[in-house]
Design a protein around this motif. Structure first.
Motif, mmCIF file in Angstrom:
data_model
loop_
_atom_site.group_PDB
_atom_site.id
_atom_site.type_symbol
_atom_site.label_atom_id
_atom_site.label_comp_id
_atom_site.label_asym_id
_atom_site.label_seq_id
_atom_site.Cartn_x
_atom_site.Cartn_y
_atom_site.Cartn_z
ATOM 1 N N THR A 24 0.949 -1.128 -0.146
ATOM 2 C CA THR A 24 0.054 -0.037 -0.094
ATOM 3 C C THR A 24 1.006 1.212 -0.024
ATOM 4 O O THR A 24 1.780 1.349 0.745
ATOM 5 C CB THR A 24 -0.944 -0.076 1.204
ATOM 6 N N ARG A 25 0.672 2.102 -0.851
ATOM 7 C CA ARG A 25 1.211 3.507 -1.031
ATOM 8 C C ARG A 25 0.753 4.305 0.014
ATOM 9 O O ARG A 25 -0.313 4.197 0.893
ATOM 10 C CB ARG A 25 1.076 4.140 -2.359
ATOM 11 N N LEU A 26 1.558 5.377 0.438
ATOM 12 C CA LEU A 26 1.338 6.345 1.494
ATOM 13 C C LEU A 26 -0.131 6.949 0.842
ATOM 14 O O LEU A 26 -0.020 7.391 -0.404
ATOM 15 C CB LEU A 26 2.377 7.461 1.576
ATOM 16 N N SER A 27 -0.865 7.292 1.984
ATOM 17 C CA SER A 27 -2.004 8.050 1.470
ATOM 18 C C SER A 27 -1.754 9.442 1.516
ATOM 19 O O SER A 27 -0.902 9.930 1.771
ATOM 20 C CB SER A 27 -3.217 7.661 2.570
ATOM 21 N N TRP A 28 -2.781 10.142 0.993
ATOM 22 C CA TRP A 28 -2.290 11.723 1.156
ATOM 23 C C TRP A 28 -2.263 12.410 2.396
ATOM 24 O O TRP A 28 -1.147 13.215 2.630
ATOM 25 C CB TRP A 28 -3.601 12.575 0.196
ATOM 26 N N LEU A 29 -2.970 11.940 3.368
ATOM 27 C CA LEU A 29 -2.737 12.589 4.658
ATOM 28 C C LEU A 29 -1.372 12.094 5.341
ATOM 29 O O LEU A 29 -0.643 12.761 5.953
ATOM 30 C CB LEU A 29 -3.731 11.819 5.564
ATOM 31 N N GLU A 30 -0.798 10.907 4.859
ATOM 32 C CA GLU A 30 0.426 10.499 5.392
ATOM 33 C C GLU A 30 1.617 11.014 4.503
ATOM 34 O O GLU A 30 2.678 11.540 5.086
ATOM 35 C CB GLU A 30 0.587 8.954 5.147
ATOM 36 N N ARG A 31 1.484 11.350 3.280
ATOM 37 C CA ARG A 31 2.561 11.947 2.639
ATOM 38 C C ARG A 31 2.580 13.563 3.208
ATOM 39 O O ARG A 31 3.328 14.104 3.237
ATOM 40 C CB ARG A 31 2.050 12.257 1.203
ATOM 41 N N GLY A 32 1.444 14.103 3.115
ATOM 42 C CA GLY A 32 1.278 15.617 3.873
ATOM 43 C C GLY A 32 2.005 15.457 5.230
ATOM 44 O O GLY A 32 2.974 16.362 5.530
ATOM 45 N N ALA A 33 1.782 14.652 6.083
ATOM 46 C CA ALA A 33 2.323 14.865 7.547
ATOM 47 C C ALA A 33 3.767 14.307 7.785
ATOM 48 O O ALA A 33 4.543 14.995 8.083
ATOM 49 C CB ALA A 33 1.373 13.709 8.277
ATOM 50 N N LEU A 34 4.042 13.584 6.465
ATOM 51 C CA LEU A 34 5.594 12.914 6.684
ATOM 52 C C LEU A 34 6.361 14.225 5.898
ATOM 53 O O LEU A 34 7.477 14.416 6.331
ATOM 54 C CB LEU A 34 5.741 11.870 5.699
ATOM 55 N N ALA A 35 5.746 14.874 5.025
ATOM 56 C CA ALA A 35 6.603 15.978 4.349
ATOM 57 C C ALA A 35 6.825 17.165 5.404
ATOM 58 O O ALA A 35 7.765 17.608 5.367
ATOM 59 C CB ALA A 35 5.752 16.549 3.054
ATOM 60 N N ILE A 36 5.809 17.565 5.879
ATOM 61 C CA ILE A 36 5.927 18.707 6.972
ATOM 62 C C ILE A 36 7.073 18.069 8.076
ATOM 63 O O ILE A 36 7.783 18.708 8.688
ATOM 64 C CB ILE A 36 4.667 18.879 7.491
ATOM 65 N N GLY A 37 6.810 16.705 8.502
ATOM 66 C CA GLY A 37 7.809 16.309 9.654
ATOM 67 C C GLY A 37 9.146 16.434 9.183
ATOM 68 O O GLY A 37 9.938 16.803 10.017
ATOM 69 N N ILE A 38 9.590 15.935 8.012
ATOM 70 C CA ILE A 38 10.725 16.043 7.552
ATOM 71 C C ILE A 38 11.200 17.282 7.141
ATOM 72 O O ILE A 38 12.246 17.922 7.699
ATOM 73 C CB ILE A 38 10.908 14.951 6.226
ATOM 74 N N TRP A 39 10.647 18.311 6.541
ATOM 75 C CA TRP A 39 10.713 19.269 5.921
ATOM 76 C C TRP A 39 11.008 20.558 7.347
ATOM 77 O O TRP A 39 12.060 21.353 6.985
ATOM 78 C CB TRP A 39 9.581 20.057 5.266
#
Length: 462
Positions: free
Chosen positions: A12-27
């Motif tokens: 399963t790919r990351l959902s849009w929510l996971e992508r957003g949270a992960l991007a913010i968390g790393i950025w």
């Protein structure tokens, strides 16, 4: 390696929510949009992690894990896959936590431990949740955005010229600094940390530039690579420049050996050298040939103090975050009394002093395991993923050299290091699964499927 069986839908790919949270968390990591609770100013001025850090990354991790656990509980089509726990990583976290038993100031050790726990959470999520090529390339894109963001801030501060020297600019939770000598520190407060972080990010972006096929992505990745190179020069951090040079040579030689260097690479390298030559001359003049205000020499006496401390307590250490306090009796000796005093400027010696021999061995195994993951990914036939694995390995090697002469204990450096380790593990997982899908394996699977469909006996059994 270091894996046990578990169940989860690994496809399963990351959902849009996971992508957003992960991007913010790393950025957010280098931007440092955070708060230190129970802050101890005197300890922070000597290089310690002096508070309980709560950041956007902390919130993003909570959201990601809650979403992951809830999704795993309701998923009806779970398949079996291998969880990468990272035993060396778990051992290192344990040694940092156990060092609270030997610390003179327990809260300081706890503050260090809390950052390491968050770093392990980043590693574990990336290593086990990123299950597709798309997810990994997405995270690599986030690293490129991080580098471009910090480079833009560095250029903006450098453009202020002499009127910006020694200034601190605050915009809500965002703080940016230029040192008194003009070295730009960006949002990392320290020019050394700023240079080290951008140097760490630079090689994966370069690897993406060398392998991406889309012309639109190529242009912005090329601009980001060049911007990162110039921004590191503006920090005048010698260790960061050296790590970029070593990592870049490693990346170039390995990609050339596989015939993966594009024809335009030499021309692009020449242009980058010409553009970066002017700021590099300034670094050599001011930081190598000129007076560096005792920066290099100060590291030597701090290392000698560390070796004396290790002789007195080699096995258990003095407690995480406590080296600047435990070293005071040694620094007050006549031979060191007139010298500059700060936290020990070597990650390896600092780890040994604070967490003991066990902590140092665990930390070395963490780095070795990360290199193993990254270099195994480099064997893949997928040019993008293999190049990313090589770039992560090259970044790790460069930073490991830099660690001989610097602390690497800030939140940005610690968490970014573990992000890279998590990406290396995810690359290892994805490329290993792809490698297992050989023509023979696929043919055998098709034969078994045909048998199930056409054999009356097997059909009844099913």
């Amino acid at each position: 390696m270091f894996a046990v069986a578990s169940s989860q839908n690994a496809a399963t790919r990351l959902s849009w929510l996971e992508r957003g949270a992960l991007a913010i968390g790393i950025w957010e990591i280098p931007l440092q949009l955070d708060k230190y609770l129970f802050f101890r100013l005197d300890d922070s001025e000597l290089g310690a992690v002096a508070g309980l850090n709560i950041s956007l990354t902390t919130g993003a991790l909570v959201l990601l894990y809650v979403h992951w656990m809830v999704g795993g509980a309701i998923d009806r089509q779970r398949g079996s896959y291998q969880v990468i726990w990272g035993l060396p990583m778990m051992a290192y976290v344990a040694f940092v936590g156990l060092s609270m038993l030997t610390a003179n100031v327990v809260p300081l050790a706890f503050f260090d431990w809390f950052i390491v726990i968050q770093a392990y959470a980043l590693f574990f999520y990336l290593a086990n949740r990123l299950s597709s090529r798309y997810d990994i390339v997405f995270c690599a894109g986030v690293l490129a955005v991080m580098l471009l963001t910090q480079s833009a801030l560095v250029f903006g501060l450098a453009a202020l010229g002499e009127r910006g020297f020694g200034q601190r600019y605050e915009y809500g939770p965002l703080a940016m600094v230029v040192w008194d000598d003009g070295r730009v520190a960006g949002t990392l407060i320290s020019a050394v940390v700023c240079g080290a972080v951008m140097a760490f990010l630079w090689l994966p972006v370069v690897a993406m530039t060398l392998t991406v096929l889309s012309s639109r992505c190529w242009w912005w990745l090329s601009a980001t690579s060049l911007a990162g190179l110039l921004a590191v020069m503006l920090t005048q951090t010698r260790g960061a420049i050296l790590s970029m040079l070593v990592g870049g040579v490693m990346l170039g030689i390995a990609m050339y050996a596989r015939g993966w260097l594009p024809k335009w690479t030499m021309g692009a390298a020449l242009v980058a050298a010409l553009i970066g030559g002017y700021p590099l001359v300034g670094v050599v003049r001011d930081r190598v040939l000129g007076d560096d205000n005792g920066s290099a020499e100060s590291r030597m006496h701090l290392s000698r103090i560390a070796l004396e401390m290790i002789q007195d307590r080699p096995l258990f250490g003095f407690g995480a975050g406590n080296s600047h306090l435990a070293a005071l009796p040694y620094a007050n000796q006549s031979m060191y009394r007139a010298e500059w005093y700060y936290t020990i400027h070597s990650k390896y010696l600092l780890t040994w002093v604070e967490t003991g021999l066990g902590g140092l061995i665990a930390f070395l195994f963490v780095l070795a395991t990360a290199l193993m993951y990254a270099l195994k990914a480099w064997r893949s036939e997928d040019r993008v993923l293999a190049s990313l694995g090589l770039a992560i390995a090259a970044s790790l090697v460069g930073s490991m050299l830099h660690m001989f002469v610097d602390l690497f204990n800030s939140r940005a450096q610690v968490q970014l290091l573990w992000v890279f380790i998590g990406l290396a593990a995810a690359l290892y997982r994805v490329t290993s699964l792809a490698g297992s899908s050989s023509p023979a394996t696929i043919r055998d699977a098709r034969v078994r499927a045909w048998s199930l469909q056409h054999s009356p006996v097997l059909t009844r059994d099913v």
